[in-house]
Structure formats: C-alpha cells, structure tokens
Design an enzyme around this catalytic site. Sequence first.
Site, mmCIF file in Angstrom:
data_model
loop_
_atom_site.group_PDB
_atom_site.id
_atom_site.type_symbol
_atom_site.label_atom_id
_atom_site.label_comp_id
_atom_site.label_asym_id
_atom_site.label_seq_id
_atom_site.Cartn_x
_atom_site.Cartn_y
_atom_site.Cartn_z
ATOM 1 N N ARG A 131 37.777 36.748 35.636
ATOM 2 C CA ARG A 131 37.609 38.188 35.425
ATOM 3 C C ARG A 131 38.658 38.958 36.215
ATOM 4 O O ARG A 131 39.314 39.857 35.705
ATOM 5 C CB ARG A 131 36.203 38.614 35.855
ATOM 6 C CG ARG A 131 35.974 40.118 35.788
ATOM 7 C CD ARG A 131 36.052 40.716 37.196
ATOM 8 N NE ARG A 131 35.878 42.144 37.146
ATOM 9 C CZ ARG A 131 36.730 43.003 37.682
ATOM 10 N NH1 ARG A 131 37.813 42.614 38.304
ATOM 11 N NH2 ARG A 131 36.507 44.291 37.606
ATOM 12 N N HIS A 153 43.359 42.235 36.559
ATOM 13 C CA HIS A 153 44.451 42.653 37.441
ATOM 14 C C HIS A 153 45.799 42.045 37.100
ATOM 15 O O HIS A 153 46.834 42.615 37.437
ATOM 16 C CB HIS A 153 44.099 42.330 38.893
ATOM 17 C CG HIS A 153 42.850 43.019 39.350
ATOM 18 N ND1 HIS A 153 42.754 44.384 39.497
ATOM 19 C CD2 HIS A 153 41.629 42.529 39.653
ATOM 20 C CE1 HIS A 153 41.533 44.707 39.887
ATOM 21 N NE2 HIS A 153 40.821 43.598 39.982
#
Length: 131
Positions: free
Chosen positions: A89, A94
């Site tokens: 995730r 990111h």
Amino acid sequence: MEASDPKASEVLMKNRDYVAFIKDMVEAIDKILLYLNTVDGLSDFLQNDMVIDAVTRNYEIIGEAANQVPKTIWRKYPEVPWKQMYGLRNFAAHEYHTIDPQILWEIAEDHLVENRAQLVKLLNEEKKNQS
C-alpha cells in the site's frame, strides 16, 4: 465535523471495529480477482491502464485496512502477511511512478486466493470467539 474534514475521516476510521477492516480486505481481494478476470492474461493486463489502476487502488485498500487491524490480531494470525500488505500500500501510494504492473499481477496470481482464504478463516474464528 464535516465529512470532508480530514479529522472526521480519521475519527470514523478509528471507530470501526477491526472486523470491518478485514471484511474490506476480503472485498478488495474479490474486486482485484474480478478485474483480473476481465483481461486475457498478463499481456492484456499490461496494456489496460484502467484495470491496472483499479487493481492498484484495491491493493491500497487492502494495505490501509491491514494497518487498521490491531497488532494483537496481527500476532494472533501471523500467517496473514500484514506487513507486506501494508508495505505494498505504501509503495503504491508513495512510489506510484515506479510500480511495476507485472508485480501486481504476480502477487494476485501467487497469493491473493490464499490470502483471501486466510482472512475468511480469521473472520470465522473471530466470530466463534465473540459468540
């Protein structure tokens, strides 16, 4: 607090029972498997940005939901790859510009059915314990 207020969202997340987050994880796995069934193999998947985006989003949901599950549950069910789910995730959120869709495909092919079974078993065991 308004729904668009970030603090309101945080309060709503914290007030949810961990079982709801695990159900979210199962639902996100089901969606990934459904989306992958709309393409004809890896090469078709790699050419379908819409499916890649949908799959990536659901991996993010799995990881965020995993992070909301108490660490006591992580320790009680160590066979579930909690850290890896949350790590994916974070990577997808990111480092989105470097994510390799083939890895997303391989994770689904190699692990998601087993992960789903682990989570369903966990839900059943926790349901028995709460009865």
